[in-house]
Design a protein around this motif. Sequence first.
Motif, mmCIF file in Angstrom:
data_model
loop_
_atom_site.group_PDB
_atom_site.id
_atom_site.type_symbol
_atom_site.label_atom_id
_atom_site.label_comp_id
_atom_site.label_asym_id
_atom_site.label_seq_id
_atom_site.Cartn_x
_atom_site.Cartn_y
_atom_site.Cartn_z
ATOM 1 N N GLU A 259 -81.388 -88.447 -117.058
ATOM 2 C CA GLU A 259 -82.200 -87.950 -115.955
ATOM 3 C C GLU A 259 -81.402 -88.072 -114.659
ATOM 4 O O GLU A 259 -80.947 -89.159 -114.309
ATOM 5 N N PRO A 260 -81.220 -86.986 -113.930
ATOM 6 C CA PRO A 260 -80.346 -87.033 -112.747
ATOM 7 C C PRO A 260 -81.001 -87.730 -111.565
ATOM 8 O O PRO A 260 -82.226 -87.888 -111.510
ATOM 9 N N LEU A 261 -80.162 -88.132 -110.619
ATOM 10 C CA LEU A 261 -80.656 -88.783 -109.412
ATOM 11 C C LEU A 261 -81.026 -87.770 -108.335
ATOM 12 O O LEU A 261 -81.363 -88.150 -107.212
ATOM 13 N N PHE A 262 -80.958 -86.490 -108.666
ATOM 14 C CA PHE A 262 -81.545 -85.451 -107.816
ATOM 15 C C PHE A 262 -82.665 -84.806 -108.622
ATOM 16 O O PHE A 262 -82.690 -84.891 -109.856
ATOM 17 N N ASP A 263 -83.591 -84.184 -107.922
ATOM 18 C CA ASP A 263 -84.735 -83.600 -108.628
ATOM 19 C C ASP A 263 -84.451 -82.132 -108.950
ATOM 20 O O ASP A 263 -84.576 -81.263 -108.094
ATOM 21 N N GLU A 264 -84.075 -81.876 -110.194
ATOM 22 C CA GLU A 264 -83.729 -80.515 -110.611
ATOM 23 C C GLU A 264 -84.939 -79.584 -110.603
ATOM 24 O O GLU A 264 -84.782 -78.362 -110.567
ATOM 25 N N ARG A 265 -86.141 -80.147 -110.601
ATOM 26 C CA ARG A 265 -87.346 -79.300 -110.643
ATOM 27 C C ARG A 265 -87.765 -78.786 -109.268
ATOM 28 O O ARG A 265 -88.580 -77.870 -109.173
ATOM 29 N N THR A 266 -87.253 -79.381 -108.193
ATOM 30 C CA THR A 266 -87.675 -78.961 -106.861
ATOM 31 C C THR A 266 -86.513 -78.476 -105.987
ATOM 32 O O THR A 266 -86.638 -78.433 -104.760
ATOM 33 N N LEU A 267 -85.398 -78.118 -106.606
ATOM 34 C CA LEU A 267 -84.317 -77.496 -105.836
ATOM 35 C C LEU A 267 -84.846 -76.201 -105.220
ATOM 36 O O LEU A 267 -85.586 -75.447 -105.867
ATOM 37 N N ARG A 268 -84.466 -75.929 -103.994
ATOM 38 C CA ARG A 268 -84.965 -74.716 -103.325
ATOM 39 C C ARG A 268 -83.862 -74.048 -102.534
ATOM 40 O O ARG A 268 -83.212 -74.700 -101.696
ATOM 41 N N VAL A 269 -83.629 -72.788 -102.823
ATOM 42 C CA VAL A 269 -82.670 -72.034 -102.018
ATOM 43 C C VAL A 269 -83.360 -71.587 -100.735
ATOM 44 O O VAL A 269 -84.542 -71.221 -100.736
ATOM 45 N N VAL A 270 -82.637 -71.650 -99.634
ATOM 46 C CA VAL A 270 -83.201 -71.284 -98.337
ATOM 47 C C VAL A 270 -82.201 -70.384 -97.617
ATOM 48 O O VAL A 270 -81.004 -70.395 -97.895
ATOM 49 N N GLY A 271 -82.709 -69.611 -96.698
ATOM 50 C CA GLY A 271 -81.829 -68.718 -95.933
ATOM 51 C C GLY A 271 -82.496 -67.377 -95.703
ATOM 52 O O GLY A 271 -83.700 -67.202 -95.919
ATOM 53 N N ARG A 272 -81.696 -66.430 -95.280
ATOM 54 C CA ARG A 272 -82.211 -65.096 -95.004
ATOM 55 C C ARG A 272 -82.598 -64.379 -96.292
ATOM 56 O O ARG A 272 -81.905 -64.450 -97.290
ATOM 57 N N LYS A 273 -83.740 -63.683 -96.240
ATOM 58 C CA LYS A 273 -84.215 -62.931 -97.400
ATOM 59 C C LYS A 273 -83.756 -61.484 -97.308
ATOM 60 O O LYS A 273 -83.398 -60.991 -96.277
#
Length: 209
Positions: free
Chosen positions: A195-209
């Motif tokens: 189990e990673p120390l980052f949350d792979e289920r809540t990664l979110r890309v952000v930026g211009r659409k």
Amino acid sequence: MTKRLFVLVAALILTALPSRSAPKGGPSRAPVKGCVWEKRSDAKLGLEAWVQRCDFGFRKIDFLFTSSSLAVRYSDGNGKPDPLVDVFDLKPGETPEAGIKRIFLAHTDKKLAARCVLAPYKDDGLAPTPPGVKRFTFVPNAAYAKELKKTASPDEVGDPPCGDWGEAPDGVQYFEAQPASGVPKVLFVRVGQDEPLFDERTLRVVGRK
């Protein structure tokens, strides 16, 4: 023990146990003992992530953003952060699948890449893929898979059949697209064996659409 007393004891035990739930909008699981969740975001890279900052006494672990990745850093390591989540921009009008194929080809020997195909990533051992997210990997085509089956040893873990950017026989890694976000980016996520120390289920890309 009477039924009433049994219920009371059970309630006290459950109250004493650490909660495995997480608040809405936060990470999807409780932190590891010795760690705390922190929300990190890098607008330039285009990624938002929940990560754990840990202090185990003999080792401290934290995360940072590089020019292309979310990376982990160990206090007892060689000082160079290890990339765990790479972020890639899609070209104008490019679909996530086409972009993922382009990235894979850029990082894989051409002869090997020609023997591999894009496939949905199967969440073996992982929680279900979050809504609005698609995960992919590269697997051997039918002829290549048949060839590998003939030479495979049941006592050995072989090399990644499609290279370092395809499916991993000894860990979890995949490409991730978030088409529901409208942000033209894709990720390459290295979860690893545990189990990673980052949350792979809540990664979110952000930026211009």
